[in-house]
Design an enzyme around this catalytic site. Structure first.
Site: not given
Length: 296
Positions: A36, A149-150, A176
């Protein structure tokens, strides 16, 4: 840094925004981590006004999923946002976003939302797109940042923006990872040390598949599967290879693929993916979207 919890407070802060300055939004469900932080840094608080939303969205959780135990620590999240130079955090309660119950009108994800993640989690992407649409309407950002990632979520948000003409640029930010290769996720906190070691087989499988890319789609699939098969505590939900640009089938014309894994480690479900270069792959269409949905 301002912290607002109601739509009225958000609107008041939003009215103060200099329209000449870019407004960037980083939507999150909290439990913030280095991934984030990277999203906020890509938004670049030095050049943009950066808003972060923190909202655990019940619409994207199924009845048997982890909504109740999803990690929540607003004080820690606010400290991270302040450290990263965020201007405004919007952290509403569920009632503030949806009123007294489930909204009667939601955003339908369409056919892509019924595959891969959508197969295992019916309605998940309807919930994701509904809350993202609401956040876009409330914050009115110029640009929004989402983690790669999503990958399917990112593809769905881009499709919604395109198809419904939202005036928002959607930017994907590379995944990350920790030093052991595990993709950062708020759900990693559920893993005990032994499970975490097993979970690294997911990224190792993806790397093996990527290395096999010059040999074609079938080689990619087989290389990744060998790594996953060697990790007995990892239960594969799906291993799928799709066209990275269209999320459709890989075929003889596909040159850039996206290899995706969803797997259970203990009681924790993790997802990850990598892009890869594919050799001419004629006959590889059996490795299609959701083409290896297995459990063991």
């Amino acid at each position: 840094m301002r912290v607002v919890t109601t739509r009225a407070e958000l609107a008041a802060v939003r009215r103060e925004h200099d329209s000449a300055a870019e407004l960037a939004l980083v939507p999150t469900m909290g439990a913030l981590h280095r991934g984030h932080r990277e999203l906020v840094r890509r938004a670049d608080p030095r050049r943009s006004t950066v808003y972060v939303s923190i909202f655990v969205n019940p619409l994207q959780f199924g009845p048997a999923e982890d909504f109740g135990r999803y990690p929540r620590n607003l004080d820690d999240d606010l400290a991270i946002c302040a450290d990263e130079g965020v201007d405004t955090v919007f952290a509403p309660a569920t009632e503030e976003m949806y009123g007294a119950g489930t909204p009667g009108v939601t955003v339908a994800a369409g056919p892509l939302g019924e595959r891969l993640e959508g197969t295992t989690r019916p309605g998940h992407f309807d919930g994701v797109l509904t809350v993202v649409a609401k956040l876009f309407h409330l914050v009115l950002p110029d640009v929004a940042y989402f983690g790669q990632k999503d990958a399917q979520q990112l593809a769905m948000v881009k499709a919604m923006v395109r198809d419904l003409s939202f005036p928002v640029e959607v930017v994907g930010v590379p995944t990350v990872r920790d030093d052991d290769g595990l993709a950062l996720s708020s759900r990693n906190a559920y893993l005990d040390p032994a499970q975490r070691r097993q979970a690294t087989s997911i990224s190792r499988a993806l790397n093996a598949g990527r290395a096999a890319g010059p040999h074609g789609a079938q080689a990619v699939h087989e290389a990744a599967r060998r790594v996953l098969d060697a990790a007995p505590e990892v239960r594969v939900d799906y291993l799928a290879l799709v066209d990275a640009d269209t999320f459709g089938d890989v075929d003889a014309m596909t040159s850039r693929g996206l290899l995706l894994v969803a797997a259970w480690v203990g009681g924790t479900r993790l997802i990850d993916n990598v892009t890869l270069d594919l050799a001419a792959a004629g006959g590889a269409t059996r490795h299609v979207l959701g083409g290896d949905v297995t459990a063991r």
